[in-house]
Design an enzyme around this catalytic site. Structure first.
Site, mmCIF file in Angstrom:
data_model
loop_
_atom_site.group_PDB
_atom_site.id
_atom_site.type_symbol
_atom_site.label_atom_id
_atom_site.label_comp_id
_atom_site.label_asym_id
_atom_site.label_seq_id
_atom_site.Cartn_x
_atom_site.Cartn_y
_atom_site.Cartn_z
ATOM 1 N N LYS A 98 60.619 -57.760 9.261
ATOM 2 C CA LYS A 98 61.474 -57.858 10.500
ATOM 3 C C LYS A 98 62.898 -58.338 10.056
ATOM 4 O O LYS A 98 62.972 -59.329 9.447
ATOM 5 C CB LYS A 98 60.883 -59.006 11.544
ATOM 6 C CG LYS A 98 61.851 -59.037 12.668
ATOM 7 C CD LYS A 98 61.385 -60.298 13.819
ATOM 8 C CE LYS A 98 62.372 -60.232 14.911
ATOM 9 N NZ LYS A 98 62.285 -61.680 15.552
ATOM 10 N N GLY A 159 65.575 -67.743 22.066
ATOM 11 C CA GLY A 159 65.070 -69.407 22.414
ATOM 12 C C GLY A 159 65.759 -69.628 23.772
ATOM 13 O O GLY A 159 65.639 -70.724 24.211
ATOM 14 N N ALA A 185 63.583 -61.710 21.696
ATOM 15 C CA ALA A 185 64.573 -62.692 21.957
ATOM 16 C C ALA A 185 65.020 -62.957 23.335
ATOM 17 O O ALA A 185 65.259 -61.925 24.050
ATOM 18 C CB ALA A 185 65.879 -62.809 21.088
ATOM 19 N N GLY A 186 64.964 -64.058 23.999
ATOM 20 C CA GLY A 186 65.421 -64.594 25.390
ATOM 21 C C GLY A 186 64.226 -64.377 26.383
ATOM 22 O O GLY A 186 64.838 -64.443 27.706
ATOM 23 N N ASN A 207 58.231 -65.663 21.223
ATOM 24 C CA ASN A 207 57.894 -66.970 20.360
ATOM 25 C C ASN A 207 58.063 -68.363 21.365
ATOM 26 O O ASN A 207 57.197 -68.811 21.922
ATOM 27 C CB ASN A 207 58.468 -67.025 19.413
ATOM 28 C CG ASN A 207 58.073 -68.220 18.527
ATOM 29 O OD1 ASN A 207 58.534 -68.072 17.482
ATOM 30 N ND2 ASN A 207 57.090 -68.826 18.815
ATOM 31 N N THR A 208 59.344 -68.496 21.831
ATOM 32 C CA THR A 208 59.541 -69.907 22.304
ATOM 33 C C THR A 208 58.876 -70.172 23.525
ATOM 34 O O THR A 208 58.248 -71.194 23.848
ATOM 35 C CB THR A 208 61.312 -70.214 22.362
ATOM 36 O OG1 THR A 208 61.666 -69.989 20.990
ATOM 37 C CG2 THR A 208 61.436 -71.481 22.915
#
Length: 262
Positions: A98, A159, A185-186, A207-208
């Protein structure tokens, strides 16, 4: 199953990719991976110390079950990213990578110029490259042309958990895509993941939103369901939106029989 996700020369049942950062513990991370149903797991090379006597992240990721996707998080330019990818391959982790080039430590927005330069070099060296990018349709097209296996536009700053703030640009990327599109992301809620999938995204990376949830394992399960629901909705074909000026349309119109019974 016939609705498989194909990236490069591999096929996957799950359309949810998971990151491994910010979990409260490695056992919780392991259990969240299991609950999510994911088959591709991203790991940051800078978090792996193969010589440390402490428990290693890799000890909690079943390499027979998950494809390990090292990322070049922390790379500030193309040279740095290529070096990290080579280190991952030399360590026997993977020749899938990645690609992340984020020189600004505050916003972690990907550098388009350095990302394209690194992608060109890594593809030539035989890596399977999945580049993380801003939602830039022109860059996405260029990355496809140099041989990247996917494009991974952000939905919102990494994040931030704000959802699809780049929806219109992602729609253009999807229209032009010749490789899988991973919204990365986001995404902060399962509904965000479902929305991305309903648009036609091939998969999402989270992830987050999972790792910092009160119950990461249950949130991983919720994201799994959100991705599955969104994909099913896209395959089914959603009903078209109606403008406000068009008025309402009853789902069960009055019939002559009903009118005659007044």
């Amino acid at each position: 199953m016939t609705d498989l996700l194909r990236i490069a020369d591999r096929e996957f049942r799950s359309r949810l990719l998971l990151g491994t950062g910010k979990f409260p513990s490695l056992p919780v991370m392991r259990d969240a991976l299991d609950a999510s149903g994911t088959e591709i797991v991203t790991v940051t090379l800078r978090r792996i110390d193969l010589d440390s006597p402490e428990p290693n992240l890799l000890e909690f990721v079943d390499r027979d079950r998950y494809l390990l996707l090292p990322n070049t998080s922390g790379a500030e330019d193309a040279d740095d990213a290529v070096r990290l990818a080579r280190l991952a391959r030399a360590a026997g982790l993977s020749d899938w990578v990645k690609l992340e080039v984020t020189p600004d430590p505050r916003w972690l927005l990907p550098d388009p110029v350095e990302t394209l330069a690194a992608a060109e070099r890594l593809v030539k060296e035989g890596f399977t490259v999945l580049p993380y990018i801003g939602a830039d349709p022109v860059l996405a097209k260029r990355l496809q042309e140099v041989g990247c296996a996917t494009v991974m536009p952000l939905g919102a700053p990494i994040g931030s958990n704000r959802g699809l703030k780049t929806r219109d640009s992602i729609a253009i990327i999807l229209e032009q895509a010749e490789v899988p599109v991973v919204v990365d992301a986001g995404l902060g809620a399962p509904s965000h993941a479902a929305e991305a999938m309903e648009m036609g995204a091939d998969c999402v990376l989270v992830n987050t939103a999972i790792s910092v949830a009160r119950d990461p394992v249950e949130m991983a399960r919720a994201f799994r369901l959100g991705v599955e629901a969104g994909r099913a909705a896209w395959r089914a074909g959603r009903a078209p939106e109606r403008a406000v000026g068009e008025g309402a349309e009853a789902s069960s119109p009055l019939t002559g029989f009903l009118r005659g019974t007044a």
